[in-house]
Write a protein that holds these residues in place. Sequence first.
Motif, short mmCIF file in Angstrom:
data_model
loop_
_atom_site.label_atom_id
_atom_site.label_comp_id
_atom_site.label_asym_id
_atom_site.label_seq_id
_atom_site.Cartn_x
_atom_site.Cartn_y
_atom_site.Cartn_z
N HIS A 59 0.93 -1.21 0.20
CA HIS A 59 -0.18 -0.11 0.01
C HIS A 59 0.97 1.25 -0.17
O HIS A 59 0.66 1.97 -0.88
CB HIS A 59 -1.17 -0.07 1.07
N LYS A 60 1.90 1.29 0.81
CA LYS A 60 2.76 2.37 0.88
C LYS A 60 3.56 2.65 -0.21
O LYS A 60 3.73 3.58 -0.79
CB LYS A 60 3.69 2.37 2.17
N THR A 61 4.04 1.51 -0.87
CA THR A 61 4.92 1.42 -1.95
C THR A 61 4.11 2.03 -3.28
O THR A 61 4.61 2.91 -4.00
CB THR A 61 5.35 0.19 -2.31
N LEU A 62 2.98 1.62 -3.62
CA LEU A 62 2.12 2.07 -4.57
C LEU A 62 1.62 3.42 -4.41
O LEU A 62 1.76 4.18 -5.36
CB LEU A 62 0.59 1.05 -4.86
N THR A 63 1.26 3.76 -3.31
CA THR A 63 0.65 5.18 -3.06
C THR A 63 1.75 6.33 -3.02
O THR A 63 1.51 7.32 -3.71
CB THR A 63 -0.25 5.21 -1.68
N ASP A 64 2.94 5.88 -2.48
CA ASP A 64 3.95 6.93 -2.69
C ASP A 64 4.43 7.19 -4.08
O ASP A 64 4.49 8.24 -4.66
CB ASP A 64 5.24 6.32 -1.85
N PHE A 65 4.27 6.23 -4.90
CA PHE A 65 4.77 6.25 -6.17
C PHE A 65 3.77 6.83 -6.89
O PHE A 65 4.12 7.62 -7.82
CB PHE A 65 5.03 4.96 -6.81
N LEU A 66 2.57 6.53 -6.98
CA LEU A 66 1.21 7.20 -7.61
C LEU A 66 1.28 8.84 -7.08
O LEU A 66 0.89 9.56 -8.03
CB LEU A 66 0.18 6.69 -7.25
N GLU A 67 1.72 9.18 -5.98
CA GLU A 67 1.44 10.58 -5.64
C GLU A 67 2.68 11.28 -6.25
O GLU A 67 2.52 12.51 -6.79
CB GLU A 67 1.88 10.81 -4.00
N ASP A 68 3.85 10.60 -6.35
CA ASP A 68 5.19 11.31 -7.05
C ASP A 68 4.94 11.47 -8.51
O ASP A 68 5.25 12.35 -9.17
CB ASP A 68 6.32 10.43 -6.93
N GLN A 69 3.80 10.58 -9.25
CA GLN A 69 3.47 10.82 -10.46
C GLN A 69 2.40 11.89 -10.92
O GLN A 69 1.94 12.16 -11.93
CB GLN A 69 2.90 9.53 -11.10
N GLY A 70 2.05 12.40 -9.90
CA GLY A 70 1.04 13.50 -9.79
C GLY A 70 -0.51 13.26 -9.79
O GLY A 70 -1.34 13.95 -10.03
N PHE A 71 -0.84 11.93 -9.06
CA PHE A 71 -2.01 11.46 -8.97
C PHE A 71 -2.87 12.18 -7.53
O PHE A 71 -1.82 12.28 -6.71
CB PHE A 71 -2.11 10.02 -9.11
N ASN A 72 -4.13 12.25 -7.54
CA ASN A 72 -4.56 12.54 -6.25
C ASN A 72 -4.85 11.37 -5.75
O ASN A 72 -5.60 10.62 -6.06
CB ASN A 72 -5.75 13.53 -6.47
N VAL A 73 -4.23 11.19 -4.58
CA VAL A 73 -4.12 9.77 -3.83
C VAL A 73 -5.01 9.86 -2.54
O VAL A 73 -4.47 10.62 -1.59
CB VAL A 73 -2.75 9.14 -3.76
N THR A 74 -5.89 8.89 -2.53
CA THR A 74 -6.69 8.70 -1.05
C THR A 74 -5.92 7.30 -0.64
O THR A 74 -6.34 6.22 -1.17
CB THR A 74 -8.03 8.67 -1.00
N ARG A 75 -5.44 7.44 0.39
CA ARG A 75 -4.83 6.21 1.08
C ARG A 75 -5.95 5.70 2.02
O ARG A 75 -6.64 6.57 2.82
CB ARG A 75 -3.59 6.58 2.02
N GLY A 76 -6.10 4.48 2.55
CA GLY A 76 -6.80 3.82 3.06
C GLY A 76 -8.35 4.36 2.87
O GLY A 76 -9.16 4.47 3.58
N ALA A 77 -8.63 4.17 1.61
CA ALA A 77 -9.87 4.47 0.94
C ALA A 77 -10.97 3.72 1.25
O ALA A 77 -10.90 2.39 1.63
CB ALA A 77 -9.77 4.49 -0.58
N TYR A 78 -12.18 4.45 1.37
CA TYR A 78 -13.54 3.47 1.79
C TYR A 78 -13.53 2.77 3.16
O TYR A 78 -14.23 1.58 3.08
CB TYR A 78 -13.76 2.70 0.57
N ASN A 79 -12.59 3.39 4.04
CA ASN A 79 -12.51 2.74 5.36
C ASN A 79 -11.97 1.32 5.22
O ASN A 79 -12.26 0.55 6.26
CB ASN A 79 -13.98 2.66 6.06
N ILE A 80 -11.30 1.06 4.34
CA ILE A 80 -10.27 0.05 4.19
C ILE A 80 -8.80 0.31 4.17
O ILE A 80 -8.38 1.17 3.36
CB ILE A 80 -10.61 -0.98 2.87
N SER A 81 -8.10 -0.39 5.26
CA SER A 81 -6.70 0.61 5.71
C SER A 81 -5.80 0.21 4.44
O SER A 81 -5.03 0.99 4.16
CB SER A 81 -6.19 -0.17 6.91
#
Length: 447
Positions: free
Chosen positions: A59-81
Motif C-alpha cells: 500500500h505504501k509503495t504504490l501510493t507513494d509512487f502514484l503521488e510522485d506521478q501527480g495523482f490525487n491519492v486517497t490512502r486507506g480509501a473507503y474505510n479499508i486500511s
Amino acid sequence: MKSATGLLIGAGALLSASCVNGLAEEVFAAIDKQDDGLRTVNKEIWENPELAYKEVHAHKTLTDFLEDQGFNVTRGAYNISTAFRAEYVSGKGRAVSFNSEFDALPGIGHACGHNLIATVGVAAAIGVKEALKNQGVSGRVVLIGTPAEESMGGKVRLLEAGAYDDLDCSLMAHPGNSLYASYGRTLASWRANVTWSGEASHAAAAPWMGRNALDGFVSAYSSTGLYRQQLMATDRIHHVIQGTSEMVANIIPDFVNSVWGVRGKSRPRAEQVREQLFRILYASSNATNTSIEITPFQDYWDQNPSFQLASAYYELQKEYLDPSKDTETANFTITAPEDDDGEASASSDQGNVSWFLPSIQVIFPVGGTAPVHNAGFRELAGTDFAHEQAIKTAKALALTGIQVLQNETFAEAVWGEWEAMIAEISVGLKEDNGNSTKRSVRKRHVH
C-alpha cells in the motif's frame, strides 16, 4: 453473450472513429519513462508478500509512487486500511478505471502474480494520465487499489462502499503461462468456515459418552464425494480441515474447523450446488449428533466481460504490440474474443465488478509451465520477462481506456451491450442470494 445484443460494431470502425492512433506513441513513451520506478514497485511487492488486508508495505509503495506521478491519492480509501484510490482529472467527460491487486498467498507468496497485476494498473493509469494532461483528452482516470482478492473479497467491500459508482468501465489484467486473451471469464465462487462441535471423551474407556466432531466432517466429506457424480464439468466443491494439531487418537474430537467452497459457471448454478451442499452439511450434523455452524466469508460472482471492450483491447494490442511479431512471444497462443470458448476455471471478485459496470480482465503470458497458485509460478512472476509483459499489457489497456474517453459511439455501444447482457443473465436469479454487493444493474452515466 457475445451476440445477444445486436450492438456490436466493427473494431476497425471503432478505431478509425477515435484519435487513439495519434496518441499511442506519446502514451507509450510516458509509460516507458517511468519504467525504472515501475520495476522498483513490482520488485518491492514481489519480495515482500502480504496477506489479505495486511498489505501495508505494498500500500505504501504504490501510493507513494502514484503521488510522485501527480495523482490525487486517497490512502486507506473507503474505510479499508490497505485500499486506495488514485485519480487524475482533466475537464469534463467519462471516467475510466483500472484495478491494482497486491495481496499474496499463504506460504507461497506472489504465486498468483499480483505484483504484476499491481504494476499493470499503475502503468496503464500513467498512460491515460499522459493523454489527459498533455494530449488534449478530457475526462478522468481512476486507479483503485483492491486488497484481499485471494480470499476476502476486497472489491466486494469496495463496491458496497461506492468505489465504482462514478466510473464508466473497469479494466485490469492477470498473468498466466502461455495465453493472450481479452475475453477472460471466471466462475462464481462461495466459501465458508464450517465447524462441527461435539463432546470429548476417552476414546477407549467411555467412547459412548462422546460425540465425534471429526465424524461430522468425514460424513460430509464422504457424501460430497458421492454427489460429485451429479456435478457438471464446471462445478467445483472444495474442503480442507484447519487447526487439527491438538487432536490425539485417544480422545473423541469435540471440535473440527474447516473451510468449504463451491464454484459454478454462473451464479444460478453455483446457488444450486451450494443448496445441495447445505443439505449434505446439515445431514452430517444430524447423523453424528453434532452441532454445525456455517459462516460464509466469500461470494464471488461469475465474471461477464464486455465483448466491446475485449474486442477493442484485442485490436489495439494487435495493431501496436502484436505478440506474433515478437520472437520472444510469437509461440504463445493469441485468442480473439470471438474465438474464445468462454470457459473458466478460476474465480475473482472482479466478477462482482462485471455485474456493476462494463469490465474486462485480460490475460497475458509470462512463460513456464508451473500453474498459478504454485511456488513455481511465484518465480515466474518475479522475472524481467514477466515485468516486460506486464508493461506491454498496460500499454494496450491504456489505449483501450482512452478509446472509452474519446469515442462516444464506442462508449455508448459498451454500455448498451452491458445493460442487455446483465438483463439477460439476471433472469431466474433469486432476489436475495446472500450477497452483499448492493446492486447488479445501474443506469449509465450521462456526459
